[in-house]
Scaffold this motif. Structure first.
Motif, PDB file in Angstrom:
ATOM      1  N   PRO A   4       0.810  -1.219   0.000  1.00  0.00           N
ATOM      2  CA  PRO A   4       0.000   0.000   0.000  1.00  0.00           C
ATOM      3  C   PRO A   4       0.841   1.267   0.000  1.00  0.00           C
ATOM      4  O   PRO A   4       1.937   1.295   0.547  1.00  0.00           O
ATOM      5  N   HIS A   5       0.299   2.305  -0.600  1.00  0.00           N
ATOM      6  CA  HIS A   5       0.865   3.651  -0.635  1.00  0.00           C
ATOM      7  C   HIS A   5       1.987   3.822  -1.649  1.00  0.00           C
ATOM      8  O   HIS A   5       2.496   4.929  -1.824  1.00  0.00           O
ATOM      9  N   ARG A   8       0.509   6.232  -4.141  1.00  0.00           N
ATOM     10  CA  ARG A   8      -0.260   7.371  -3.648  1.00  0.00           C
ATOM     11  C   ARG A   8       0.206   8.657  -4.329  1.00  0.00           C
ATOM     12  O   ARG A   8       1.401   8.954  -4.382  1.00  0.00           O
ATOM     13  N   GLU A 298      -5.957   0.934  -5.106  1.00  0.00           N
ATOM     14  CA  GLU A 298      -5.739   1.704  -3.878  1.00  0.00           C
ATOM     15  C   GLU A 298      -6.756   2.830  -3.746  1.00  0.00           C
ATOM     16  O   GLU A 298      -7.222   3.139  -2.649  1.00  0.00           O
ATOM     17  N   TYR A 301      -9.846   1.650  -2.096  1.00  0.00           N
ATOM     18  CA  TYR A 301      -9.732   1.591  -0.637  1.00  0.00           C
ATOM     19  C   TYR A 301      -9.877   2.981  -0.019  1.00  0.00           C
ATOM     20  O   TYR A 301     -10.493   3.151   1.035  1.00  0.00           O
ATOM     21  N   GLU A 302      -9.297   3.971  -0.673  1.00  0.00           N
ATOM     22  CA  GLU A 302      -9.415   5.339  -0.167  1.00  0.00           C
ATOM     23  C   GLU A 302     -10.855   5.820  -0.171  1.00  0.00           C
ATOM     24  O   GLU A 302     -11.277   6.589   0.693  1.00  0.00           O
ATOM     25  N   LYS A 325      -6.348   4.104   7.275  1.00  0.00           N
ATOM     26  CA  LYS A 325      -7.450   3.245   6.861  1.00  0.00           C
ATOM     27  C   LYS A 325      -7.044   2.275   5.762  1.00  0.00           C
ATOM     28  O   LYS A 325      -7.360   1.078   5.822  1.00  0.00           O
ATOM     29  N   VAL A 326      -6.352   2.779   4.749  1.00  0.00           N
ATOM     30  CA  VAL A 326      -5.997   1.952   3.597  1.00  0.00           C
ATOM     31  C   VAL A 326      -5.108   0.786   4.011  1.00  0.00           C
ATOM     32  O   VAL A 326      -5.338  -0.367   3.630  1.00  0.00           O
ATOM     33  N   LYS A 327      -4.099   1.077   4.818  1.00  0.00           N
ATOM     34  CA  LYS A 327      -3.152   0.035   5.197  1.00  0.00           C
ATOM     35  C   LYS A 327      -3.799  -1.010   6.103  1.00  0.00           C
ATOM     36  O   LYS A 327      -3.533  -2.213   5.971  1.00  0.00           O
TER      37      LYS A 327
END
Length: 492
Positions: A4-5, A8, A298, A301-302, A325-327
């Motif tokens: 994740p990220h 981003r 991703e 999820y956001e 939240k995402v992670k």
């Protein structure tokens, strides 16, 4: 593996060249999908028959269709007969099939019959397969605030055993069909029903039965819908497109006479080589083929709403409490992990035998294969035993496994559900996954090989299959409208 990220970005581009409205205007417009005249007729019918629908569900709830208790086997049959009466009333063609036998309470007993039903054979229309179940778990009545077999309204919720899933869902489908017929509206699709009564026992018999009808009853079929589960919160609707898979193992260490180490210490040392204190998997190549995380995924999820991270933060291990939240959600739904149980002493007839074990569960996600993951895990355990020079006898035993399930949300089945949700709830639904296995979905996916939509009809807190099972008054009526809207959208 991309975590994740990694993708981003600092900003997102607007979907319009208008510098005044921009993304906000696009989002507002996306939530405006007109209600077509035929759907309006169905909605009006549902609103004008609320009391009648409630009485129908109350009649279903009072049937004690408990599948895991011989004492209630007649009640399971009573529920099957109840469903048949409705199918006949609505003009559906149906057949009942015997699934064979299974062991229950130490006896070999016949499995409840499964029903296959159909409505419509117009080749110009899409054909939708609907899976529903009618069985319930035996409730602990001492933990219920109401009688589980009497539909009861309290604090804007309807309480009753099976009201949130199963029997309640089946009645909603019957009410949708009734609404079309009574309002003299052409049914937009053909329907096929799979109605079973062993959901709470891993859908026993279903996996063996479905292949027998794959090339006749199921030969013409475009999509599948299942309406189990619930939203992630209380306000915003959701659509579910994936679940994890699990592989269960027991790892035993048995004391041998020449060994100088304690089996308990060996067990601890082995698991230190499998997973570390921050839950990183140490098994080489275990995560190699996990599907890469993309920017689009991703973003999904956001966009998930109604998930309050503060409700879970204090219960998380210290190293996870700073995650966003995402992670956190990706950790539960999207990334593989290993859970390790406590050390157990094996009770052996021979008091001199010293055996200890720990149960552990490997969670697998898209592209991970059960056989490959199992071979890698067991081979690595054997490697660790040699590396640590463990003299005691170590055995890693595979107990059971269930595949993950995952769908492409760009499929027209999901887009139809999304547009229908916007029509009824005026909200763009969150696309979510589940941190649990669903045996029935993996059976349908493997055998019927078609896109499956998991469309929850209830909000968080429904306790489906548990104590004080309930559905909000809002969900009770709006989700029936949602199914009707979905049928129209699917027909497009």
């Amino acid at each position: 593996m991309v975590y994740p990220h990694s993708y981003r970005t600092e900003h997102s581009e607007t979907r319009t060249s208008n510098s005044v409205y921009g993304e906000y205007h696009a989002q507002i417009q996306s939530k405006k999908i007109p209600i077509q005249p035929d759907l309006l007729k169905i909605i009006q019918f549902i609103d004008s028959h609320r009391k009648k629908f409630l009485r129908d569900v109350a009649e279903a709830v009072q049937i004690k269709s408990i599948s895991g208790d011989l004492e209630y086997r007649d009640e399971v049959q009573k529920m099957i007969n109840f469903a048949e009466d409705w199918l006949s009333l609505l003009g559906l063609k149906y057949e009942r099939f015997n699934l064979g036998f299974h062991e229950l309470e130490g006896k070999s007993v016949r499995l409840p019959t499964i029903i296959l039903a159909s409505l419509g054979t117009d080749m110009r229309k899409k054909t939708l397969c609907v899976y529903v179940h009618m069985d319930v778990k035996k409730p602990d009545e001492s933990r219920w605030a109401t009688d589980p077999w009497t539909l009861t309204e309290n604090n804007h919720r309807f309480y009753g055993c099976g009201v949130a899933q199963g029997k309640g869902t089946l009645m909603q489908w019957f009410h949708v069909i009734e609404a079309f017929q009574e309002s003299k509206t052409d049914f937009p699709v053909n329907l096929k029903f799979i109605i079973e009564s062993m959901y709470h026992h891993n859908s026993a018999g279903l996996a063996d039965f479905l292949p027998l009808r794959k090339h006749d009853f199921f030969v013409v079929m475009d999509n599948i819908i299942v309406c189990d589960s619930e939203w992630i919160g209380n306000k915003h609707p959701c659509i579910i497109y994936g679940t994890v898979g699990t592989i269960h193992y027991d790892l035993y260490v048995e004391k041998v006479p020449e060994s100088k180490t304690d089996p308990r210490d060996d067990l601890v040392n082995i698991f230190k080589e499998i997973v570390d204190e921050e839950d990183h998997i140490l098994i080489p190549h275990f995560e190699d083929i996990v599907t890469q995380i993309t920017p689009e995924e991703e973003k999904m999820y956001e966009d998930i709403r109604d998930f309050n991270i503060e409700e879970v933060r204090e219960n998380l291990p210290p190293y996870r409490q700073t995650w966003d939240k995402v992670k956190i959600l990706m950790h539960y739904w999207r990334l593989p992990s290993i859970w390790v149980g406590e050390t157990e002493e094996c009770i052996c007839p021979d008091k001199k035998v010293d055996i200890v074990k720990r149960h552990f569960i490997a969670k697998i996600v898209p592209r991970q294969i059960i056989d490959r993951s199992t071979n890698i895990t067991i081979s690595y355990v054997n490697h660790v035993v040699k590396k640590l020079n463990i003299e005691n006898k170590v055995t890693c035993k595979l107990l059971s496994s269930t595949r993950y399930w995952n769908e492409n949300v760009a499929n027209h089945n999901y887009q139809a559900a999304r547009r229908a949700t916007i029509q009824i709830y005026k909200e763009d639904p969150s696309m979510i996954r589940e941190d649990r296995v669903r045996v029935n979905l993996t059976i349908l996916d493997r055998v019927l090989e078609n896109n499956i939509l998991l469309l929850p009809l209830v909000s968080r807190g429904s306790n489906a299959g548990g104590d004080n099972e309930s559905i909000t008054v809002r969900n009770f009526y709006e989700s029936t409208k949602l199914l009707a809207a979905y049928l129209f959208q699917l027909a497009k």
